[in-house]
Scaffold this active site. Structure first.
Site, PDB file in Angstrom:
ATOM      1  N   ASN A 152       7.497  -3.008   3.331  1.00 27.80           N
ATOM      2  CA  ASN A 152       8.588  -2.304   2.640  1.00 27.80           C
ATOM      3  C   ASN A 152       8.207  -0.888   2.237  1.00 27.80           C
ATOM      4  O   ASN A 152       8.221  -0.497   1.080  1.00 27.80           O
ATOM      5  CB  ASN A 152       9.085  -3.108   1.428  1.00 27.80           C
ATOM      6  CG  ASN A 152       7.998  -3.377   0.394  1.00 27.80           C
ATOM      7  OD1 ASN A 152       6.820  -3.307   0.697  1.00 27.80           O
ATOM      8  ND2 ASN A 152       8.410  -3.666  -0.818  1.00 27.80           N
ATOM      9  N   LEU A 201       0.823  -1.212   0.000  1.00 22.44           N
ATOM     10  CA  LEU A 201       0.000   0.000   0.000  1.00 22.44           C
ATOM     11  C   LEU A 201       0.860   1.266   0.000  1.00 22.44           C
ATOM     12  O   LEU A 201       0.339   2.375  -0.103  1.00 22.44           O
ATOM     13  CB  LEU A 201      -0.978  -0.009   1.176  1.00 22.44           C
ATOM     14  CG  LEU A 201      -1.976  -1.188   1.194  1.00 22.44           C
ATOM     15  CD1 LEU A 201      -2.990  -1.035   2.318  1.00 22.44           C
ATOM     16  CD2 LEU A 201      -2.683  -1.360  -0.140  1.00 22.44           C
ATOM     17  N   PHE A 224      10.165  -3.720 -10.385  1.00 24.38           N
ATOM     18  CA  PHE A 224       9.384  -4.947 -10.440  1.00 24.38           C
ATOM     19  C   PHE A 224       7.981  -4.691  -9.890  1.00 24.38           C
ATOM     20  O   PHE A 224       7.836  -3.959  -8.910  1.00 24.38           O
ATOM     21  CB  PHE A 224      10.026  -6.027  -9.558  1.00 24.38           C
ATOM     22  CG  PHE A 224      11.346  -6.554 -10.077  1.00 24.38           C
ATOM     23  CD1 PHE A 224      11.380  -7.629 -10.959  1.00 24.38           C
ATOM     24  CD2 PHE A 224      12.553  -5.994  -9.664  1.00 24.38           C
ATOM     25  CE1 PHE A 224      12.587  -8.133 -11.423  1.00 24.38           C
ATOM     26  CE2 PHE A 224      13.763  -6.495 -10.128  1.00 24.38           C
ATOM     27  CZ  PHE A 224      13.781  -7.575 -11.009  1.00 24.38           C
ATOM     28  N   ASP A 234      -0.248  -9.682  -4.512  1.00 28.27           N
ATOM     29  CA  ASP A 234       1.053  -9.011  -4.610  1.00 28.27           C
ATOM     30  C   ASP A 234       0.891  -7.664  -5.329  1.00 28.27           C
ATOM     31  O   ASP A 234       1.734  -7.263  -6.134  1.00 28.27           O
ATOM     32  CB  ASP A 234       2.112  -9.886  -5.296  1.00 28.27           C
ATOM     33  CG  ASP A 234       3.523  -9.331  -5.091  1.00 28.27           C
ATOM     34  OD1 ASP A 234       3.695  -8.365  -4.318  1.00 28.27           O
ATOM     35  OD2 ASP A 234       4.467  -9.861  -5.716  1.00 28.27           O
TER      36      ASP A 234
END
Lengths: 432, 312
Positions: A96, A65, A326, A308
């Protein structure tokens, strides 16, 4: 007396109670009150679910998020709105961020933001190590007190086996599953799956063995420590068989798969001529791997479908393939892809799909929801398995548009999302 | 008759007819290059931008000369830094150049696929002058022209490509193109530098692409030997222990060349590392066509620019 909501005429499917029949569902005071034929209740709001499926709310175990720190990609508000629009009543967010969610004050900040957003529930996942640097354990117990539901250094694998062992043991004290992003260092420098397509495209490869090695290690550590490990975004056929074998031996190993890994293969990078929306970690794998994942979804090896969801700003995805970040967004396409590819594709039935999106995710992270049992929290997803939709990224609630599925025509779509008895999607202002 | 395509991004997507058209057109431009006045008005009033994100002397000069001999206005943009370092995305760079209305953009980039990303968003013809480890189509076309001139044909020839295949755009473009023209392409090099599965991505072709077990197997009865440049950084990357060992086991010397046919020809895309992948007595020897390749490069690039940018 508090608010009440009656969902009428739907087909209620709740694998947690082995229910699958046409009936009504009554919600009172934010809880499931009653399931039954022709429920009559006075003065309640009524939703007509004729032709629709009524299921326990979908839970995404794996999303990014981006807040705090990367609000230009996504915020807790926009992300939980995207989740609600995508049929999810709860979303677990990876740590992260900037700063990393490796201490209880960041965890509490996330809860505060989520409370004011008021759409899907948000459950923070804490970091395993400080700064997710893979060196020293984060204050896992303090984060648990603040409300984290799992720990992970997602985005990076925990390379140090000894540290991973300690993390699993220590997390066991706090009854938290460890979620591992499985990529051995032989993935280093790679930008797509290593195989014939990376060969012809001249891109550095990430071999399937990079994931297999790491999953094998985690399975062995789960056995050694007698604790739980959850394999994030499983992507190879070999890793699926490793998990299957671990489960056969009764180990505490679970795994999730993303919609893109059960839908696309590495040929997509060639077909889309280096589109950076085909770049994610783990990468799109081979047809053999996709077949292995389908088998794992069919036979029960795979426990959950997780998105994901990895929003990135369009500017970042405008870079060269090997320099672009990515990840792709997934919250608003996951349910349609599961219905179209898995249910209409003849892989699994609706009940198994609901198990993968709701019941099992709730069990793995020990979350409320995942059931329509009377007395349970009233998190409900209503969806139409037959309606045809065309994915339009420009209409996403997410702040980001990085999807390889833009323009895809899919059969099946979420319709109404209810969290704690309140309709969070579509909201009244959106309806008109 | 111009090419029925906007861009030249690789040889993988070219048909045999398109390849023949480019090579035949290049032959006619070779005559121009032998004249006293080496210029034709074919592309007068057209603008060609040479956009080089990666250092290059030979290819950039070759494209520049090709454009100028066709009377196009050629602009060179050389930047050793990537667009990221400049704080501008690849897409923005392309859109800014597009706004200046060029007819063709020639791109060299260290990232595979960068020209493809640009080609999607500009109306100018995009010519790939080498992208990462992916393709270098004009190099393969000039190699094919050189082989055809010396062997009279391509079909049926055994062509050995030896060295760092993994990182080589020259090897990929040549394998696609020569197999389409009927050659039997055999790839060899240290196993750390071979892209596994590449042969499965060669489309329908009259010829074939295979990997040899070792360099000797590739060289036996070869009609053409193409040596690839070995980059020093592959040593630090752990692909092989030392240049010395590479030269002994994978380099081309006169003794090893005796495995090939007696009328073998040797090609190298340059710049050569004398004494590493190729010995000087081979590079300078009677079998070597290295300078013919450079000469043909201008003609091939004139042909490609003419066929894509003439706007006919």
């Amino acid at each position: 007396m508090g608010s009440a909501l009656l969902i009428r005429n739907g087909r209620v499917i709740d694998p947690s109670q082995a229910i699958e029949r046409h009936c009504d569902l009554l919600i009172r005071d934010g809880l499931i009150a009653e399931i039954g034929e022709s429920i009559t209740a006075k003065g309640v709001e009524v939703i007509d679910a004729g032709g629709l499926i009524v299921a326990p709310g979908f839970i995404d175990l794996h999303a990014h998020l981006r807040e705090p720190g990367f609000e230009y990609k996504e915020t807790i508000e926009s992300g939980s709105r995207a989740a609600a629009a995508g049929g999810f009543t709860a979303v677990c967010c990876m740590p992260n961020t900037l700063p990393v969610n490796d201490n209880s004050s960041v965890t509490r900040f996330i809860f505060e933001r989520a409370a004011s957003a008021g759409r899907a529930r948000v459950y923070p996942i804490g970091a395993i190590t400080q700064g997710s640097k893979g060196e020293q354990l984060a204050e896992i117990g303090e984060m648990k007190t603040a409300g984290i539901v799992a720990i992970s250094d997602d985005g990076k694998a925990v390379a140090d086996t000894n540290l991973m062992r300690r993390a699993m043991e220590y997390a066991g004290d706090f009854d938290l599953p460890v979620v591992d992003h499985c990529e051995d260092c032989c993935a280093r420098g790679g930008v797509m799956h290593e195989g014939e397509y990376s060969a012809v495209l001249g891109l550095n490869g990430i071999p399937g063995a990079a994931e297999d090695l790491h999953v094998a290690r985690d399975v062995m550590l789960a056995e050694l420590t007698n604790t739980r490990v959850h394999i994030a975004h499983i992507s190879t056929a070999r890793a699926v068989s490793l998990v299957r074998e671990a489960k056969r031996r009764g180990l505490g190993v679970t795994c999730e798969v993303t919609p893109h890994h059960f839908t696309l293969t590495d040929s997509e990078v060639l077909r889309n001529s280096y589109s950076t929306n085909t770049k994610m970690a783990p990468p799109l794998r081979s047809k053999t791997d996709l077949d292995g994942i389908i088998e794992g979804l069919r036979d029960g090896t795979i426990d959950a479908i997780a998105t994901d969801h990895a929003p990135h700003h369009t500017n970042e995805k405008m870079l060269e393939f090997d320099r672009a970040p990515f990840g792709i967004v997934g919250l608003e396409t996951a349910v349609s892809l599961a219905l179209d590819r898995l249910v209409h594709g003849g892989v699994i039935g609706l009940a198994r799909m609901i198990e993968l999106l709701s019941c099992l995710p709730a069990q793995i992270f020990k979350l409320e929801g995942g059931t329509l049992r009377p007395g349970a929290v009233a998190d409900v997803t209503i969806f139409d398995p037959e309606r045809h939709i065309k994915v339009d990224a420009s209409q996403f609630q997410s702040k980001s548009r990085n999807t390889p599925f833009d323009g895809w025509e899919l059969k099946g779509t979420p319709v109404t999302t209810i969290v704690g008895g309140s309709v969070v999607w579509p909201i009244k202002e959106d309806l008109k | 008759m111009p090419l029925q395509r906007k861009d030249l991004l690789g040889t993988a997507e070219l048909t045999v007819e398109e390849i023949a058209l480019i090579l035949d057109t290049a032959e006619t431009f070779r005559d121009v290059n032998k004249r006293l006045i080496k210029k034709v008005p074919t592309l007068r009033g057209k603008t060609v931008i040479n956009l080089f994100f990666e250092a290059s002397t030979r290819t950039r000069t070759s494209f520049e000369i090709a454009a100028k001999r066709l009377s196009a206005d050629a602009v060179n943009i050389s930047t050793s830094t990537s667009s990221v370092v400049k704080g501008e995305t690849l897409v923005d760079t392309a859109l800014n150049l597009e706004a200046m209305a060029p007819d063709a953009i020639v791109i060299r980039h260290s990232s595979s696929g960068a020209p493809h990303q640009i080609a999607r968003i500009v109306t100018a013809a995009v010519i790939n002058a080498g992208d990462g480890a992916h393709e270098h189509p004009t190099q393969a076309l000039l190699d094919a022209l050189t082989i055809r001139q010396h062997k009279g044909r391509i079909a049926g020839l055994k062509i050995a490509i030896i060295g760092d295949i993994l990182h080589s755009r020259v090897a990929r473009s040549n394998a696609h193109l020569l197999a389409k023209l009927g050659a039997h392409v055999v790839l060899a090099g240290p196993r750390t530098l071979l892209p596994n599965g590449f042969e499965r991505q060669i489309g329908p072709a009259e010829g074939s692409v295979t990997f040899a077990e070792n360099v000797s197997e590739a060289l036996i009865d070869a009609d053409v030997v193409m040596m690839l440049r070995i980059q020093l950084e592959r040593q630090s990357g752990g692909f092989f222990p030392s240049l010395r060992e590479y030269s002994i086991h994978f380099g081309l010397n006169r003794r090893r060349l005796e495995l090939a046919k007696s009328d073998v020809v040797v090609l190298h895309p340059g710049p050569i590392n004398r004494g590493v992948e190729i010995d000087s007595d081979v590079a300078d020897g009677p079998f070597s066509l290295i300078l013919d390749q450079v000469n043909n490069g201008v003609a091939v690039r004139m042909a490609v620019l003419y066929l894509l940018a003439s706007g006919e």
